[in-house]
Write an enzyme that holds these catalytic residues in place. Structure first.
Site, PDB file in Angstrom:
ATOM      1  CG  ASN A  11      -1.737   1.238   1.384  1.00 41.62           C
ATOM      2  OD1 ASN A  11      -1.764   2.074   0.475  1.00 41.62           O
ATOM      3  ND2 ASN A  11      -2.424   1.381   2.513  1.00 41.62           N
ATOM      4  CE  LYS A  13      -0.276   3.366   4.691  1.00 40.92           C
ATOM      5  NZ  LYS A  13      -0.225   3.471   6.129  1.00 40.92           N
ATOM      6  CG  HIS A 100      -6.002   2.101   5.173  1.00 43.02           C
ATOM      7  ND1 HIS A 100      -5.545   2.980   6.137  1.00 43.02           N
ATOM      8  CD2 HIS A 100      -5.004   1.196   4.995  1.00 43.02           C
ATOM      9  CE1 HIS A 100      -4.329   2.618   6.511  1.00 43.02           C
ATOM     10  NE2 HIS A 100      -3.975   1.535   5.836  1.00 43.02           N
ATOM     11  CD  GLU A 102      -3.048   5.656   6.652  1.00 46.20           C
ATOM     12  OE1 GLU A 102      -3.049   5.636   5.410  1.00 46.20           O
ATOM     13  OE2 GLU A 102      -2.086   5.242   7.348  1.00 46.20           O
ATOM     14  N   GLY A 175       2.569   2.128  11.135  1.00 44.01           N
ATOM     15  CA  GLY A 175       3.653   3.118  11.150  1.00 44.01           C
ATOM     16  C   GLY A 175       4.317   3.327  12.499  1.00 44.01           C
TER      17      GLY A 175
END
Ligand code: 13P
Length: 252
Positions: A11, A13, A100, A102, A175
């Site tokens: 991913n 991003k 996701h 996010e 992360g």
């Protein structure tokens, strides 16, 4: 060593430009040289701006390309700045990450997720649906109830026969270089599979990936959990070396 197909899904991003093709090229070269690669599926979910460009340049079929989100409306409509599942399919996406955390932080509800999943499946995209608890939810012992709620409210019995891949991504692990303890992760993956079978009254378990701080170090421990069907890899997928190291270390 298991015989089941394992997914390694990157991913990217909001990272990457045309020059990032070199990352895909190197990963492709690596797979090409490896023997017995048929038990591993490599997918890179890149920004929409790169899908078509990469798809044209990538002559090999060893890597599939995917998107990271779409609008819930399936085709065309007055939705400024949005991209639909049918548009992504047309430019070469085969997979799509949906739900996701996010995106959840930006206000995406379970209902919206559900509509997006239906649109993507109608367009014959493989859906990677993300679920996972926050640190606060975990501390309150709510992990299982949160996961159940996310599965129940965004999936639907009518379309679970389509190929939906679940990705368990604890939000606190993304992360942060922190991953769940082995026994906890093992139990959580087992719970997701069992609960899914129960909710949808099926005897078929879904594929469940793990995502959150997957790198060349954590993959050692993660490899030992046979219930995990693959990995959703964030920052380490933006480097060919780091991504290849994960795949290589998985063999150990
Ligand atoms: P990291 O691998 O950077 O922790 O990101 C995980 C993720 O969000 C994948 O979807």
């Amino acid at each position: 060593m298991t015989n089941k197909l394992k997914y390694f899904i990157g991913n990217w991003k909001m990272f990457g430009d045309f020059s990032s093709f070199k990352i895909i090229y190197k990963i492709n070269q690596y797979i090409y040289k490896e023997k017995n690669f048929n038990k591993k599926k490599i997918v890179l979910c890149v920004p929409n701006t790169l899908i078509h460009f990469f798809q044209k340049k990538l002559k090999s079929k060893l890597i599939s390309l995917g998107a990271q989100n779409c609008h819930y409306h399936e085709t065309y409509g007055p939705f400024t700045g949005s991209v639909s599942a049918s548009m992504l399919k047309k430019i070469g996406a085969e997979y799509i990450i949906l739900g996701h955390s996010e995106n959840r932080l930006e206000g995406e509800t379970n209902q919206i997720k559900k509509k997006k999943i239906i649109s993507a499946l109608n367009q014959k995209l493989h859906v990677i649906f993300c679920i996972g608890e926050t640190y606060k939810e975990k501390s309150k012992g709510k992990t299982f109830s949160i996961l159940r709620k996310q599965i129940k409210s965004s999936l639907n019995k009518k379309f679970i026969k389509n190929k939906i891949i679940l990705a368990y991504e604890p939000v606190w692990s993304i992360g942060t270089n922190k991953i769940p303890k082995k026994s906890v992760l093992q139990n959580t993956i087992k719970f997701i599979k069992k609960d899914f079978r129960k909710i949808f009254k099926t005897n078929k378990s879904p594929k469940v990936l793990y995502g959150g701080s997957v790198n060349h170090q954590s993959i050692g421990l993660l490899s030992s959990i046979s219930e995990i069907d693959g990995f959703l890899i964030g920052s380490a997928s933006q480097s060919a070396k780091k991504f290849i190291d994960i795949v290589k270390n998985y063999y150990k």
